[in-house]
Design a protein around this motif. Structure first.
Motif, PDB file in Angstrom:
ATOM      1  N   LEU A  17       0.832  -1.214   0.000  1.00 18.23           N
ATOM      2  CA  LEU A  17       0.000   0.000   0.000  1.00 18.23           C
ATOM      3  C   LEU A  17       0.859   1.253   0.000  1.00 18.23           C
ATOM      4  N   LYS A  18       1.893   1.246   0.815  1.00 19.30           N
ATOM      5  CA  LYS A  18       2.750   2.425   0.941  1.00 19.30           C
ATOM      6  C   LYS A  18       3.458   2.746  -0.375  1.00 19.30           C
ATOM      7  N   LYS A  19       3.848   1.703  -1.131  1.00 17.61           N
ATOM      8  CA  LYS A  19       4.575   1.901  -2.383  1.00 17.61           C
ATOM      9  C   LYS A  19       3.648   2.166  -3.575  1.00 17.61           C
ATOM     10  N   ALA A  20       2.362   1.945  -3.401  1.00 17.92           N
ATOM     11  CA  ALA A  20       1.419   2.072  -4.512  1.00 17.92           C
ATOM     12  C   ALA A  20       1.265   3.518  -4.952  1.00 17.92           C
ATOM     13  N   SER A  21       0.803   3.698  -6.174  1.00 20.80           N
ATOM     14  CA  SER A  21       0.607   5.038  -6.734  1.00 20.80           C
ATOM     15  C   SER A  21      -0.383   5.836  -5.893  1.00 20.80           C
ATOM     16  N   PRO A  22      -0.107   7.099  -5.632  1.00 21.32           N
ATOM     17  CA  PRO A  22      -1.042   7.906  -4.841  1.00 21.32           C
ATOM     18  C   PRO A  22      -2.325   8.248  -5.590  1.00 21.32           C
TER      19      PRO A  22
END
Length: 301
Positions: A181-186
């Motif tokens: 989740l943290k690395k996913a696209s904003p």
């Protein structure tokens, strides 16, 4: 396939109505008259249609300790444009709710079968407002923060996350799910979700004193009143209440929960989860965080 009912009271009420309809019971006081323009045709060509009559509902007054209104039941019997109740009854598999009616809480609490795709984004701080937890090799929603992107897309406590951006979540640890989740696209995170597989809903009816017959301590059902709607409909102890009419109540104090129940109307749909699963799902989750941050908004229909 058998006819389905939201509650035992709905089933018993419908059975009484069907029996009365089969016996040809007619009550002028509950006749519904519809005004239609008269057709200028001879009586032999166009015979007068009989008025639409409902079964006698007197037997349902104070039924099972409930304070019922004949007028209210009539509104729930038939949708606009349908025909009067017949002994044949509704199509098999159709949900019939003469007492619950088209209740908004029942619809908000629905746990839909199948899977759905949602598109999630991050807020200005790069947060989704979502906390995930590994349970039995699956990834589940442990916390949805109020007013967060996760709350806005309708994610709820206990939803199972099957995929994140095309990656299967089976076997992931809680930490790995949070890292993904943290690395996913904003701008866009695509998730495949299954509605709350560990939970179930039970619809109950308040009696004439406004009670459903359940005692709750710290969110957990500890006892049931004998012959109450909660007992009749199979509510169980050693379960936590997750939602009332679709509104999340996890983390609420007992007084707050009692206020939600008091304002929930005469038909109440509870979403419950076994204690052993609930306690595993919230393990290592700060009680203060649950109370202060959990989304308690009323879902849109």
């Amino acid at each position: 396939m058998a006819t389905l009912y939201p509650s035992l009271e709905d089933m018993k009420g419908h059975q009484i109505l069907q029996a009365q309809a089969a016996a040809g019971v007619r009550t002028p006081a509950t006749t519904v008259v519809t005004e239609k323009p008269k057709l200028l045709r001879p009586p032999s060509v166009c015979p007068a249609a009989p008025p639409m009559l409902y079964p006698n509902l007197a037997e349902l007054e104070n039924y099972m300790g409930l304070a019922l209104s004949s007028e209210e039941i009539q509104k729930n019997l038939l949708p606009e444009g349908s025909t009067a109740l017949t002994p044949a009854g509704p199509p098999l598999g159709q949900l019939v709710a003469p007492l619950s009616g088209n209740n908004a809480g029942l619809r908000r609490a629905e746990i839909k079968p199948g899977v759905r795709e949602i598109h999630l984004c991050k807020d200005e701080r790069g947060k989704t407002g979502l906390q995930l937890k590994n349970v039995d090799q699956g990834i589940f929603v442990q916390l949805v923060k109020a007013n967060s992107p996760a709350a806005l897309v309708g994610l709820r406590f206990g939803d199972q996350i099957l995929q994140i951006d095309g990656k299967n979540c089976t076997g992931w640890s809680s930490d790995k799910a949070q890292r993904v989740l943290k690395k996913a696209s904003p701008e866009k995170i695509v998730m495949v979700v299954r509605d709350r597989p560990f939970q179930r809903t039970i619809t109950v009816h308040k009696d004439s004193t406004g009670n459903i017959g359940v005692v709750v301590k710290k969110g957990k059902i500890v006892s049931l009143a004998k012959d109450s709607s909660a007992a009749r409909n199979g509510l169980l102890t050693h379960h936590y209440i997750c939602e009332v009419n679709g509104q999340n109540v996890i983390g609420m104090k007992d007084k707050q929960l009692a206020e939600v129940l008091a304002g929930a109307g005469n038909v109440v749909t509870l979403t419950i989860i076994p204690t052993v699963i609930y306690e595993h799902m919230i393990k290592r989750l700060s009680a203060g965080l649950v109370k202060s941050a959990m989304d308690h908004s009323i879902p849109d229909l």
